[in-house]
Enzyme design. Structure first.
Site, PDB file in Angstrom:
ATOM      1  CE  LYS A 133      -3.607   4.804  -1.442  1.00  0.00           C
ATOM      2  NZ  LYS A 133      -4.755   5.564  -2.313  1.00  0.00           N
ATOM      3  CE1 TYR A 141      -3.412   1.686   1.007  1.00  0.00           C
ATOM      4  CE2 TYR A 141      -2.552   3.149   1.929  1.00  0.00           C
ATOM      5  CZ  TYR A 141      -3.805   3.056   1.730  1.00  0.00           C
ATOM      6  OH  TYR A 141      -4.999   3.572   2.083  1.00  0.00           O
TER       7      TYR A 141
END
Length: 306
Positions: A169, A165
């Site tokens: 991001k 993640y």
């Protein structure tokens, strides 16, 4: 000053729940025509249904707005292109893209399967690339576009169990950094939103008292400022619980070594100076770093530049 989106067309991905739903409702309330996109899967990316997106559309229409639902999987370019075509056929333009769709597959790096790493990157990073690519030429041709990437503190600063993640991001920040340069002369502005909110993705991670403060609407307040005519370009806006801040990547002034002094031991010995914030700058293009190092080296060698 009133921020309005009359006659603007917005696409919001992952808009069936949480932040995306809040974004879509707020854009519509201020006059935008909205494509409510949601694949309808769970937070892990499993399953699919357009019922959540249609429920948001129904809410917008009931309030007097205009909206349509589309269940495109942002990982599939043909479905994304169909979504954009649907918007163009109905309204003739796309002015705003909010890349919000995302999933979680949290595990420590030791225990994480590469398939889970790749899937999270595919949804967050390539999903945003696909949607942006599908609207990019439209926005350039109409000389207007506002694109928002959804980054995260997990990418900016790190978070245990979120290597996939976090990598995705922070990748979105890199995507923004170049798109904002390439789109500037066409009035296409690209920014990042870094939200903290109580959504399906944060359930069980914080006490109820904290979650009550972290409303999606408090994040959307910031999102709207990145979508209008006077939006900035190349801003990472952090938002949560009514708090708003900007995350900025700075580069320190650093040092310059030459000749026999250019050793790893001397780099290590001067690490405190290298890390010193004195004279640090925000760069907006990669070439600025190169010019800094070349200028320092030339000055140390007594070479006149230019």
């Amino acid at each position: 000053m009133s921020i309005r989106f009359d006659d603007r067309v917005a696409i919001v991905t992952g808009a069936g729940n949480g932040l995306g739903r809040s974004h879509a409702l707020a854009l519509a309330a201020r006059g935008a025509k909205v494509v409510v996109n949601d694949l309808g899967g769970d937070v892990h990316g499993v399953g699919g249904s357009t019922s959540a997106a249609q429920a948001v559309v129904d809410e917008i229409v009931a309030a007097g707005g205009e909206a349509i639902a589309h269940g495109a999987n942002v990982c599939k370019m043909d479905e994304v292109e169909d979504m954009v075509k649907t918007a163009m056929d109905k309204w003739g333009r796309v002015d705003i893209l909010v890349n919000n769709a995302g999933v979680l597959r949290d595990k420590t790096f030791s225990k994480m399967e590469l398939s889970d790493f790749e899937f999270v990157l595919q949804v967050h990073l390539m999903g945003s690339v696909n949607c942006t690519k599908a609207v990019w030429e439209i926005m350039k041709e109409q000389q207007y576009g506002r694109i928002v990437m959804t980054t995260s503190s997990s990418g900016l600063y790190g978070n245990f169990g979120q290597t996939n993640y976090g990598a995705a991001k922070l990748g979105l920040v890199g995507l923004m950094n170049t798109l904002c340069i390439e789109g500037a002369k066409y009035n296409v502005k690209t920014n990042c939103l870094s939200p903290t909110a109580a959504t399906r993705m944060t359930e069980g991670l914080m006490p109820d008292e904290a979650l009550a403060l972290l409303t999606p609407e408090s994040v959307t307040t910031g999102l709207l400022t990145l979508c209008d005519d006077e939006a900035p370009n190349r801003t990472i806006l952090c938002a949560g619980a009514g708090g708003f801040a900007s995350a900025i990547v700075y580069e320190t002034d650093g040092i310059c070594l030459s000749g026999d002094d250019m050793t790893p031991e001397n780099v290590r010995a001067q690490m405190a100076t290298i890390r010193s914030a004195d004279g640090q700058e925000e760069y907006t293009q990669g070439g600025q770093q190169t010019m800094k190092f070349v200028s320092k080296a030339a000055a140390a060698a007594g070479v006149k530049m230019g």
